[in-house]
Design a protein around this motif. Structure first.
Motif, short mmCIF file in Angstrom:
data_model
loop_
_atom_site.label_atom_id
_atom_site.label_comp_id
_atom_site.label_asym_id
_atom_site.label_seq_id
_atom_site.Cartn_x
_atom_site.Cartn_y
_atom_site.Cartn_z
N ASP A 127 -8.58 3.78 -6.31
CA ASP A 127 -7.97 3.42 -5.74
C ASP A 127 -8.00 1.63 -6.34
OD1 ASP A 127 -6.82 1.61 -2.93
OD2 ASP A 127 -9.03 1.41 -2.20
N PHE A 175 -5.16 -3.45 -13.01
CA PHE A 175 -5.33 -5.59 -12.36
C PHE A 175 -5.25 -6.78 -12.69
CE2 PHE A 175 -6.99 -9.97 -11.66
CZ PHE A 175 -6.99 -9.49 -10.18
N PRO A 185 -11.26 -7.44 -9.85
CA PRO A 185 -11.80 -6.23 -9.19
C PRO A 185 -13.39 -5.61 -9.46
CG PRO A 185 -10.20 -5.43 -10.16
CD PRO A 185 -9.93 -7.00 -10.55
N SER A 245 -6.49 -2.42 -7.22
CA SER A 245 -5.45 -3.81 -6.17
C SER A 245 -5.32 -4.37 -7.62
CB SER A 245 -6.95 -4.55 -5.39
OG SER A 245 -8.09 -4.86 -6.47
N TYR A 246 -3.61 -5.21 -7.09
CA TYR A 246 -3.25 -6.03 -7.84
C TYR A 246 -3.50 -7.32 -7.39
CZ TYR A 246 -1.02 -1.99 -9.42
OH TYR A 246 -1.21 -0.47 -9.50
N ARG A 252 -1.83 -3.27 -3.32
CA ARG A 252 -2.86 -1.79 -3.50
C ARG A 252 -2.15 -0.47 -3.14
NH1 ARG A 252 -7.66 -3.81 -2.94
NH2 ARG A 252 -8.77 -1.93 -2.88
N LYS A 298 -9.60 0.49 -12.34
CA LYS A 298 -9.35 -0.61 -11.79
C LYS A 298 -9.08 -2.02 -11.91
CE LYS A 298 -12.08 1.80 -8.07
NZ LYS A 298 -13.02 1.53 -7.00
N THR A 327 0.70 -1.27 -0.09
CA THR A 327 -0.08 0.07 -0.24
C THR A 327 0.73 1.36 -0.18
OG1 THR A 327 -1.77 -0.80 1.22
CG2 THR A 327 -2.13 1.50 1.96
#
Length: 206
Positions: free
Chosen positions: A162, A108, A85, A164-165, A20, A104, A1
């Protein structure tokens, strides 16, 4: 993060990442130098291209992994455990919501493709056609992320997303690496079809 610049995120996504990130440019969006004059049309074409080539990429991946993946695809490549996501937009959603959801999704996907490509370079170094397709898909995805960055900044002044991976496959067995790749790519076939149905009407000329 962490907090990283929006543009730096594009560089960060060149390697597989688990975690993240919160891309931000400080006081606001960068200048319109990020945008091409035909950015909307180019974005539409990139999404259409990814959708048109996704199934072929998945089929080629299976062929190169051999048995049992090519013979027990439904069992081994069930994408139920792959968490993409959340994609809760549809054709009637606000255009801004659609663009954020797409950003997003493709951030990802870009990281996941990097993960799969790295594994295949190790496991199937002579599978030139597969590696070329993976590299081309990644290149298109990066271009799409760049264009979505531009559209979000230019049209909505959005500079925080925001992201995410997915899970990295580093340290996993050969079988698990192959399985994770086929699960992700099968999920990708499903998700990109949905993304194209939702996004393309928002990018069509008036």
């Amino acid at each position: 993060t962490g907090v990283v610049p929006f543009v730096a995120l594009l560089l960060l996504q060149r390697r597989p990442v688990a975690g993240r990130a919160l891309p931000v440019t400080g006081s606001g969006c960068p200048g319109h130098g990020l945008c091409r004059s035909n950015v909307q049309e180019q974005t539409r074409r990139q999404v259409a291209l990814l959708n048109a080539t996704a199934q072929d990429l998945f089929s080629l991946y299976l062929k190169c992994q051999g048995d049992p993946f090519s013979s027990e695809t439904d069992k081994l490549c069930n994408p139920g455990g792959v968490v993409f996501p959340a994609f809760r937009v549809n054709r009637t959603s606000e255009r801004k919501e659609v663009m954020v959801a797409m950003y997003k999704l493709f951030a990802f996907l870009n990281a996941s493709l990097g993960n799969i490509t790295r594994d295949q370079e190790e496991l199937n170094p002579t599978a030139k056609e597969l590696l070329d397709r993976l590299h081309n898909t990644t290149k298109t995805t990066r271009g799409l992320i760049s264009n979505l960055t531009c559209l979000l900044c230019k049209n909505y002044n959005i500079f925080q997303v925001d992201v995410s991976y997915g899970e990295s496959s580093k340290g996993k067995s050969t079988f698990k690496k192959k399985q994770q790749g086929c699960q992700v790519l099968r999920k990708y076939v499903q998700v990109i079809a949905q993304a194209a149905r939702v996004l393309l009407p928002h990018l069509s000329p008036p």
